[in-house]
Design a protein around this motif. Structure first.
Motif, short mmCIF file in Angstrom:
data_model
loop_
_atom_site.label_atom_id
_atom_site.label_comp_id
_atom_site.label_asym_id
_atom_site.label_seq_id
_atom_site.Cartn_x
_atom_site.Cartn_y
_atom_site.Cartn_z
N PRO A 207 0.81 -1.22 0.00
CA PRO A 207 0.00 0.00 0.00
C PRO A 207 0.84 1.26 0.00
N ALA A 208 2.18 1.09 0.14
CA ALA A 208 3.08 2.24 0.25
C ALA A 208 4.34 1.96 -0.56
N LEU A 209 5.07 3.03 -0.85
CA LEU A 209 6.32 2.88 -1.61
C LEU A 209 7.30 3.97 -1.21
N CYS A 210 8.56 3.70 -1.45
CA CYS A 210 9.60 4.69 -1.17
C CYS A 210 9.49 5.83 -2.17
N GLY A 211 9.61 7.06 -1.70
CA GLY A 211 9.50 8.21 -2.58
C GLY A 211 10.47 8.17 -3.75
N SER A 212 11.61 7.48 -3.57
CA SER A 212 12.59 7.40 -4.65
C SER A 212 12.05 6.65 -5.86
N PHE A 213 11.04 5.81 -5.64
CA PHE A 213 10.49 5.00 -6.72
C PHE A 213 9.85 5.85 -7.80
N ILE A 214 9.28 7.00 -7.41
CA ILE A 214 8.60 7.84 -8.40
C ILE A 214 9.25 9.21 -8.54
N SER A 215 10.43 9.39 -7.96
CA SER A 215 11.07 10.71 -7.99
C SER A 215 11.40 11.17 -9.40
N ASN A 218 6.54 11.82 -13.52
CA ASN A 218 5.48 12.80 -13.29
C ASN A 218 4.21 12.04 -12.92
N ILE A 219 3.92 11.98 -11.63
CA ILE A 219 2.81 11.17 -11.13
C ILE A 219 1.67 12.07 -10.68
N ALA A 220 0.47 11.78 -11.18
CA ALA A 220 -0.68 12.61 -10.85
C ALA A 220 -1.42 12.12 -9.60
N HIS A 221 -1.05 10.93 -9.11
CA HIS A 221 -1.78 10.36 -7.97
C HIS A 221 -1.60 11.19 -6.71
N GLN A 222 -2.64 11.17 -5.89
CA GLN A 222 -2.60 11.88 -4.62
C GLN A 222 -2.13 10.93 -3.52
N PHE A 223 -0.90 11.14 -3.06
CA PHE A 223 -0.34 10.32 -2.00
C PHE A 223 -0.38 11.05 -0.67
N THR A 230 8.15 8.01 2.78
CA THR A 230 7.30 6.94 2.26
C THR A 230 5.96 7.51 1.85
N LEU A 231 5.50 7.15 0.66
CA LEU A 231 4.22 7.60 0.13
C LEU A 231 3.23 6.46 0.17
N TYR A 232 1.98 6.76 0.47
CA TYR A 232 0.98 5.69 0.54
C TYR A 232 -0.39 6.19 0.12
N MET A 233 -1.25 5.25 -0.23
CA MET A 233 -2.65 5.53 -0.48
C MET A 233 -3.45 4.85 0.64
N PRO A 234 -4.36 5.56 1.26
CA PRO A 234 -5.01 5.06 2.47
C PRO A 234 -5.70 3.71 2.31
N TYR A 235 -6.27 3.43 1.13
CA TYR A 235 -7.03 2.18 0.96
C TYR A 235 -6.36 1.21 -0.02
N ALA A 236 -5.12 1.52 -0.43
CA ALA A 236 -4.46 0.68 -1.43
C ALA A 236 -4.13 -0.69 -0.87
N THR A 237 -4.10 -1.67 -1.76
CA THR A 237 -3.73 -3.04 -1.38
C THR A 237 -2.43 -3.45 -2.07
N SER A 238 -2.30 -3.15 -3.36
CA SER A 238 -1.13 -3.60 -4.12
C SER A 238 -0.75 -2.57 -5.17
N LEU A 239 0.05 -1.58 -4.76
CA LEU A 239 0.53 -0.60 -5.73
C LEU A 239 1.41 -1.27 -6.77
N ARG A 240 1.97 -2.42 -6.42
CA ARG A 240 2.74 -3.20 -7.40
C ARG A 240 1.91 -3.53 -8.62
N MET A 241 0.63 -3.83 -8.43
CA MET A 241 -0.24 -4.22 -9.53
C MET A 241 -1.00 -3.04 -10.13
N SER A 242 -0.71 -1.83 -9.66
CA SER A 242 -1.41 -0.65 -10.18
C SER A 242 -0.66 -0.08 -11.36
N ASP A 243 -1.16 1.05 -11.89
CA ASP A 243 -0.47 1.69 -13.00
C ASP A 243 0.83 2.36 -12.56
#
Length: 530
Positions: A207-215, A218-223, A230-243
Motif C-alpha cells: 500500500p506504500a512505496l519509497c518516494g525514490s520509486f517515483i522521484s 510525473n505522477i498525478a496520484h494523490q499520495f 514513504t508515500l501511501y494511499m489510504p485504501y491501497a492493497t497492491s501498488l505493485r499491480m497498479s499503473d
C-alpha cells in the motif's frame, strides 16, 4: 451431463465422486519468488551475481530476473505443499550462506534506490542466448525504466494432472486431448480474470512505496506521506499491480483474446509483430546498436503484463506460442501475488491452500467467452481493488450491477467453502477450510489484510517502508540461517552450481552464428499464422 446442466453445484458434485479423489490429490504447484539483494544499510546491492549461486543462465533453482541484484528462486512442480515450502526454505538458506553480509528484501516494492543507473542489468555470459536475454532487458529498461523492473513478485504455478482432465472431459462427453484440456484451462483463465481483484485484496502487501520509486516520474496520484519519505494511499492493497507498477501504455490497446488457444496465440503473435512507433528510435540491429530485440509492442511473449498466463513448458529456444500451439496448455502461472512480507520466504502455506480452492472455483464456475467490454470491466475491478480495495464503500461491477467488494467477497466465500470441504476430505486435513475462513475474516474486516496490517505499522510508528523492510530483512536472514536443510543439502546446491557453469560453457562453445543471424533465426521460427 449436458451443457445446460453445467452449473457450479453440478460440477462440484461431479468431482466429489470417489473416482476424482486420486486426481485431486495430485494437483501440482511450483513457485518463482523474486527478491532484491540489498546491503546491510538497505540500499540495493550492485555487486555481480554471486559465483556460489552458479550460472544465472542455467541453474535450475536460482537465477536472476531483470537485474544482477534481482534474484529469482524456482521450485519444481510437486503435489506436496509442505515439500515445496521446504524446498523454498532450502533455497533461501543456501542463498543467505552465499551472499556474505547482504540481505534479501522482504517486500514487493523496492528499497531506496538513488538512481536508475544504480540498477545493474543482469548478465548471462558470452553466448547468443545470453546476449539475447541481456538485450531484451535493455529494451525493458528503455521502454519502462529500470525502477519498474525491480519490483518483486511471487509467481504461483498450478496444474491439474492428466488423470483429472481425462475424467473431466469424460464428464463433458469430450475426448481428452490437448485441445479440450486447453479449452478448459482457458475457461479457468477467463474466470480468474473476472475475479482477479480478489488476489490483491486478500494478499496485496504494497500500500506504500519509497518516494525514490517515483522521484523521476510525473505522477498525478494523490499520495499521503509517512515517515521521512514513504508515500501511501489510504485504501491501497497492491501498488505493485497498479499503473504505478507493472504498466505499459503501448500494451494498453492490445486485445489479447483468452477465449481459446488459437485466438490467444494469434493475438499474442500479432502483438509481437505489431510495430510500435514510440520505440522506433531505439536501436535493434548490429548497425544501430542493440538497445532492444525489435521495435514492436512486445519484444517477446514474456513482455506481456498479465495477472495470469496459460503456459506450456518450452524447449530450448522454443517460442512460448509455438510450445502452446504444439502441445497445448499444461499449467497456469498466477502472477498477481505480492511478496508476502510476513513470511521469511515470501509466501506461506495458507496461500497455497487458498489458491488451490480459488483456481478450482475458476474451473467449476461456468465461463462464458469474453465479448464486448468484458475485459475492460474486469480490468476496472482490478484497478479499483489495488488502489482502493480496503475502502468499506468500494463498489465493483458484477455482471453489470454495482456491488460492494466486501459483499461480493462474502458471497464467493460460500462457494469457496464448499470446494475447501471437498479438498479437506480428499486430503484428510482441515487446512483448506482454515485458509478460506482466514480470507472470510479479511472480507469482513479490511484491516486484517496484509496491506492493512502493513500500513497500520507504518502509521502507528511513523516509520518508512525502508525501515520496516530492513528490520524484517535482518530478522529473516537470521531465521533462515538457523534452519536445517530439509529436502536438499548444501552439497546439492554446490553440485547444481558446478553443473550450471558446465552447461553455460557448453552453450557458449556450441555457438556458430553471428548474433544478428541468431536473432533472425529465432524470430523466423515463429509458426504460420503470426
Amino acid at each position: 451431463m449436458t451443457e445446460k446442466q453445467h452449473t457450479f453445484e453440478q460440477r462440484l458434485a461431479a468431482i466429489s465422486a470417489s473416482s476424482f479423489c486420486a486426481p485431486l490429490k495430485d494437483i501440482k504447484h511450483g513457485v518463482e519468488r523474486e527478491t532484491l539483494r540489498v546491503n546491510n544499510d538497505g540500499g540495493i546491492a550492485t555487486s555481480e551475481h554471486p559465483v556460489a549461486l552458479g550460472s544465472a543462465l542455467t541453474n535450475d533453482w536460482i537465477t536472476t530476473d531483470f537485474s544482477e541484484s534481482l534474484l529469482e528462486f524456482i521450485t519444481p512442480p510437486d503435489s506436496d505443499i509442505n515439500k515445496t515450502i521446504s524446498q523454498l526454505i532450502d533455497i533461501h538458506k543456501f542463498t543467505y550462506e552465499s551472499i556474505g553480509n547482504e540481505l534479501l528484501w522482504p517486500m514487493s516494492m523496492p528499497c531506496f534506490i538513488d538512481s536508475e543507473t544504480n540498477i545493474p542489468i543482469a548478465k548471462y555470459g558470452q553466448s547468443n542466448v545470453a546476449k539475447m536475454k541481456e538485450v531484451y532487458r535493455q529494451g525493458l529498461h528503455h521502454r519502462y525504466g529500470s525502477m519498474m523492473q525491480v519490483i518483486s513478485g511471487v509467481h504461483f504455478n498450478f496444474s491439474l494432472p492428466e488423470s483429472f482432465w481425462q475424467k473431466w472431459c469424460e464428464l463433458h462427453a469430450e475426448s481428452w486431448n490437448k485441445h479440450t484440456q486447453s479449452a478448459h484451462y482457458y475457461a479457468m483463465v477467463r474466470n480468474f480474470r473476472r475475479l482477479a481483484w480478489v488476489i490483491p485484496y486478500l494478499f496485496g502487501a504494497s500500500p506504500a512505496l519509497c518516494g525514490s520509486f517515483i522521484s523521476h516520474r510525473n505522477i498525478a496520484h494523490q499520495f499521503k506521506k509517512v515517515g521521512k519519505g514513504t508515500l501511501y494511499m489510504p485504501y491501497a492493497t497492491s501498488l505493485r499491480m497498479s499503473d504505478l507498477g507493472y504498466t505499459s501504455s503501448a500494451q494498453s490497446n492490445l486485445s489479447i483474446c483468452y477465449n481459446n488457444l488459437d485466438t490467444y496465440v494469434a493475438t499474442l503473435r500479432s502483438a509481437i509483430g505489431q510495430h510500435a512507433p514510440e520505440y522506433a528510435h531505439l536501436g535493434h540491429s548490429e548497425k544501430d546498436g542493440w538497445q532492444q530485440l525489435n521495435a514492436n509492442v512486445l519484444q517477446i511473449e514474456n513482455e506481456l503484463y498479465s495477472p495470469i498466463r496459460p503456459k506450456q513448458v518450452a524447449k530450448s529456444l522454443e517460442m512460448p506460442t509455438n510450445a502452446l500451439e504444439d502441445r497445448g496448455v499444461s499449467y497456469l502461472e498466477v502472477r498477481s501475488l505480492d511478496v508476502n512480507p510476513y513470511s521469511p520466504i515470501g509466501i506461506d502455506s495458507e496461500q497455497f491452500y487458498f489458491l488451490d480452492v480459488f483456481l478450482l472455483h475458476c474451473l467449476l464456475t461456468p465461463s462464458a467467452q469474453f465479448q464486448g467490454d468484458d475485459y475492460s470491466v474486469t480490468q476496472n475491478n482490478m484497478d479499483k481493488s489495488v488502489k482502493e480495495g480496503r475502502n468499506p464503500e468500494l463498489m465493483l461491477n458484477k455482471e453489470g450491477l454495482a456491488i460492494k467488494l466486501s459483499d461480493w467477497g462474502c458471497e464467493l466465500i460460500e462457494e469457496f467453502s464448499q470446494i475447501a470441504d471437498l479438498l479437506d476430505k480428499t486430503n484428510n486435513t482441515k487446512n483448506y477450510s482454515k485458509a478460506v475462513q482466514k480470507q472470510k475474516d479479511k472480507f469482513i474486516n479490511p484491516e486484517l489484510t496484509p496491506s492493512g496490517l502493513w500500513l497500520k505499522t507504518l502509521l502507528d510508528n511513523d516509520i518508512d517502508n525502508s525501515s520496516l523492510g530492513l528490520e524484517l530483512a535482518k530478522q529473516y536472514k537470521q531465521h533462515n540461517l538457523g534452519l536445517q536443510y530439509k529436502n536438499m543439502t548444501r552439497e546439492d546446491f554446490e553440485e547444481q552450481a558446478k553443473l550450471s557453469f558446465d552447461a553455460q560453457m557448453s552453450i557458449e562453445k556450441a555457438d556458430t552464428l553471428l548474433f544478428s543471424d541468431f536473432i533472425a533465426s529465432y524470430f523466423g521460427n515463429r509458426k504460420s499464422g503470426a
